[in-house]
Scaffold this active site. Structure first.
Site, short mmCIF file in Angstrom:
data_model
loop_
_atom_site.label_atom_id
_atom_site.label_comp_id
_atom_site.label_asym_id
_atom_site.label_seq_id
_atom_site.Cartn_x
_atom_site.Cartn_y
_atom_site.Cartn_z
N ASP A 28 7.69 -4.24 1.32
CA ASP A 28 7.26 -2.92 0.89
C ASP A 28 7.51 -1.90 2.01
OD1 ASP A 28 6.07 -0.81 -0.41
OD2 ASP A 28 4.15 -1.79 -0.71
N ASP A 29 8.49 -1.03 1.84
CA ASP A 29 8.83 0.02 2.82
C ASP A 29 9.48 -0.55 4.09
OD1 ASP A 29 7.62 1.63 0.97
OD2 ASP A 29 6.01 2.33 2.26
N CYS A 66 8.54 2.70 -4.49
CA CYS A 66 8.20 1.29 -4.71
C CYS A 66 8.06 0.87 -6.16
CB CYS A 66 6.94 0.93 -3.92
SG CYS A 66 5.65 2.18 -3.95
N ARG A 70 10.34 -1.89 -8.39
CA ARG A 70 9.76 -3.12 -8.93
C ARG A 70 10.01 -3.21 -10.44
NH1 ARG A 70 6.05 -4.84 -4.67
NH2 ARG A 70 6.61 -3.41 -2.98
N LYS A 145 2.11 -7.72 -4.52
CA LYS A 145 1.94 -6.38 -5.07
C LYS A 145 2.58 -6.24 -6.45
CE LYS A 145 3.22 -1.57 -4.08
NZ LYS A 145 3.63 -0.61 -3.04
N HIS A 147 1.73 -3.11 -8.92
CA HIS A 147 1.98 -1.67 -8.98
C HIS A 147 2.68 -1.25 -10.27
CE1 HIS A 147 3.14 2.20 -6.52
NE2 HIS A 147 2.10 2.39 -7.32
N HIS A 252 3.91 -1.62 4.37
CA HIS A 252 3.39 -0.31 3.93
C HIS A 252 2.15 0.05 4.75
CE1 HIS A 252 1.82 2.82 1.31
NE2 HIS A 252 2.84 2.69 0.47
N ASP A 359 11.94 -2.71 -1.12
CA ASP A 359 11.85 -1.94 -2.36
C ASP A 359 12.36 -0.51 -2.22
OD1 ASP A 359 9.76 -0.97 -0.83
OD2 ASP A 359 8.23 -1.19 -2.39
N ASN A 360 12.53 -0.03 -1.01
CA ASN A 360 13.08 1.31 -0.75
C ASN A 360 13.28 1.43 0.75
OD1 ASN A 360 9.87 2.08 -1.84
ND2 ASN A 360 10.35 2.21 0.33
N LYS A 418 12.44 6.82 2.75
CA LYS A 418 11.78 6.62 1.46
C LYS A 418 11.48 7.95 0.75
CE LYS A 418 7.40 4.95 -0.53
NZ LYS A 418 6.11 4.29 -0.23
#
Length: 642
Positions: A28-29, A66, A70, A145, A147, A252, A359-360, A418
């Protein structure tokens, strides 16, 4: 093993062929060069080992944020179709998107509220990859995660996962720390900026989790849970192949990690982000991850001080934040290692696809500059309930982020980070180790023109073939021998995938994953882009961009430094028409007027802060969740032509 499981173990598979397992890991990030095998200095031996026995992608793309990524990963289609046209948190409040600076104002998200494709959860237009795999005899597992929906009918258990421990919102304290608030002052309320990160809300299978276990740390918790699922499968004699989804919430913000891991990086970042950027770029060149003569985009961070302008205390805290970030990445690697080691010990690894990606791009927001932070009691709340002293940074009762300069050390040579549709926001690291019986080009051979030998001491290969996060659903389905159910699934109409299987390319039967004229679009919060072949147009609002379309040749200028819009207006015009095509195909509701006057907001769509289905951060919500749910009206309107 039960008779039903025994029959399912071979359902959909070719006679006599054991179907592969799948382990899909998402960070994540995470920035492009954060892990060692992509040029970083952070300790990631387990990911490095996977890369050494597989492929690394240098031309792989996710969405700019994010939950959209996903949604694309799990459905194979564009996030505007799947229900995550924007992060629900950003649609909910326009001031979540970016700070106002002088005359620059936020793009209002009102036109998106309530519109199809902006539900904030996976909608009924899509069928998910785990749903398809489950229906065809796979054991489907998830730990991490989600989300993609906050309420029970949106849980992973309702979208194909047989077993799941899911972190439901965008982010939260990695230790599950919640301060025990007292008093009645404004600093005692949960600040608006923190409402959706204050509670580490989880669901296990179909139920909300009332409390996390003692000693919880997110990456360890998800790694241990996935390991437990796999042990239960193995020890219980379940012979079904598995699809295991391991999406971490790290790295994150808030940046938090165990002290012993943070200690590994003490002093490593004392020269600042510019020095780190230069070191990583040099290593990427040496590893063959970018061209030796590449021109990186200049750092864009006017809202924060330069390293040389900081005081000694500011430098120390900034460097410590990066140390904590590095420790979070190392923790991800350790948990990947424990799962992969178990698969190897049980003889499953050779028959398992393992892929890892972000994810980004790296998170570069300077939240201290956001009006939503300054206009609320957040800073007072942090001062009262958190300890952001130098020695305490990274612990559960600290709350920090690291800002745009460290982020651009990770996204270099690309532009920005991001939430932006520039390369720094959407180009992400991805590596994959394939099952042993899957034929790939031999080391040193170029059976597909984009695969090149790494020419380093390891045997890993690098591919520059363009690919997106949507490509995994069709790739995995083809590897499993399963057809996508389009156009119907469970008596409802569903869309087809927009991604393309990588297998023909990976097996050397095709020169690329996507054809040369393939069009890919991106849009998030008034930022937009379209790519076709080597060319890309980008729209970035002020203050980070000129608020007009720019044109780049990524083959010659991957840093997006030299705008060709004035020199090649005909190509620019053709690609703007591609943008219009992308909007029509996916249902994008653009926010910036320059992106097309496609939709007018209705009065009922426009209220701020009224579009979250479940206000889980409010006192009592976990004890009586039904009382804190909202019925949100949804609208269906025809998109009108330009």
């Amino acid at each position: 093993m039960s008779a039903s499981k025994a029959s399912n173990a071979t359902a959909g598979a070719s006679s006599g062929i054991k179907r592969p397992n799948f382990l899909v890991i998402l960070a994540d990030d995470l920035g492009f060069s954060d892990i060692s095998c992509f040029g970083g200095e952070i300790r990631t031996p387990n990911l490095d080992k996977l890369a050494a026995n597989g492929l690394r992608w240098t031309n792989y793309y996710a969405a700019a944020a994010c939950s959209p990524s996903r949604a694309m990963l799990l459905t194979g289609t564009d996030h505007h179709i799947a229900g995550l046209g924007n992060l629900i948190e950003w649609t909910n409040r326009s001031d979540q998107n970016a700070p106002s600076e002088g005359e620059v104002k936020h793009w209002s998200t009102a036109p998106q509220r309530g519109m199809p494709g902006y539900e904030g959860y996976l909608n009924e237009k899509v069928v998910t990859l785990p749903e398809i795999l489950r229906d065809n005899g796979y054991l489907t597992l998830m730990a991490g995660k989600w989300h993609l929906g906050l309420t029970p009918e949106r849980f992973p258990a309702q979208r194909g996962f047989e077993k799941s421990l899911a972190h439901l919102p965008a982010c939260s304290n990695h230790y599950g720390y919640e301060p025990q608030r007292s008093g009645g002052g404004p600093e005692d309320e949960i600040p608006e900026f923190m409402t959706m990160s204050f509670i580490a809300l989880h669901a296990e299978d179909g139920e909300y989790v009332k409390g996390l276990p003692p000693g919880w740390y997110s990456s360890d918790g998800y790694g241990d849970k996935m390991l437990g699922y796999l042990k239960e499968r193995h020890e219980g004699g379940d012979e079904r192949p598995f699809f295991a989804y391991l999406p971490f919430t790290a790295p994150h913000w808030p940046l938090q990690a165990p002290d012993e891991l943070i200690a590994h990086y003490k002093g490593m970042y004392d020269d600042g982000p510019d020095a780190l950027r230069a070191k990583r770029l040099q290593r990427m060149k040496e590893m063959g991850l970018c061209k030796a003569d590449i021109e990186p985009h200049p750092v864009v961070a006017d809202e924060t001080k330069k390293w040389e302008e900081m005081s000694a205390e500011e430098k120390a805290k900034s460097a410590k934040a990066m140390e904590v970030f590095a420790a979070m990445v190392e923790s991800i690697d350790a948990n990947v290692g424990k799962v992969v080691d178990y698969l190897e010990a049980t003889g499953e690894l050779d028959n398992t696809l393992v892929c890892f990606m972000s994810d980004n791009g790296a998170e570069g927001a300077a939240y201290e500059a956001y009006p939503i932070v300054h206009a609320t009691s957040m800073l007072g709340h942090l001062k009262k309930y958190y300890d952001n002293s130098l020695e305490n940074l990274g612990r559960g009762n600290s709350f920090i982020w690291y800002g745009p300069r460290w982020a651009q050390a990770a996204t270099a040579p690309s532009r920005l980070y991001k939430a932006f549709t520039t390369e720094g926001g959407v180009r992400v690291p991805m590596l994959a180790k394939f099952p042993k019986n899957m034929t790939l080009p031999a080391e040193g051979e170029a059976l597909s023109s984009g695969i090149v030998n790494n020419a380093t001491k390891d045997k890993a290969s690098i591919t520059n073939a363009f690919s997106t996060i949507m490509d995994w659903t069709p790739t995995i389905l083809e590897m499993a021998g399963i057809q996508h159910p389009f156009p119907t699934y469970q008596n409802r109409s569903v869309v087809n995938v927009r991604g393309r299987s990588m297998l023909p390319y990976l097996r050397g039967a095709a020169p690329s994953i996507h054809p040369a004229d393939h069009i890919t679009g991106w849009e998030t919060c008034g930022r937009a882009a379209v790519r076709c072949g080597d060319y890309k147009i980008v729209f970035i609002p002020k203050p980070k961009g000129p608020e007009k379309w720019q044109l780049y040749n990524l083959a010659q200028d991957p840093g997006e430094v030299h705008d060709l819009a004035a020199a090649d207006p005909q190509r620019l015009e053709r690609m703007i028409k591609m943008w219009d095509q992308y909007v029509l195909e996916t249902g994008v509701i653009p926010l910036a007027p320059a992106l097309g006057n496609w939709m007018e907001a209705m009065e009922a769509q426009m209220p701020e802060d009224a579009w979250m289905e479940y206000e889980y951060w409010k006192d009592g919500a976990r004890e009586a969740p039904e009382q804190f749910r909202r019925e949100i009206p949804r609208f269906t309107r025809e998109v009108r032509a330009l």
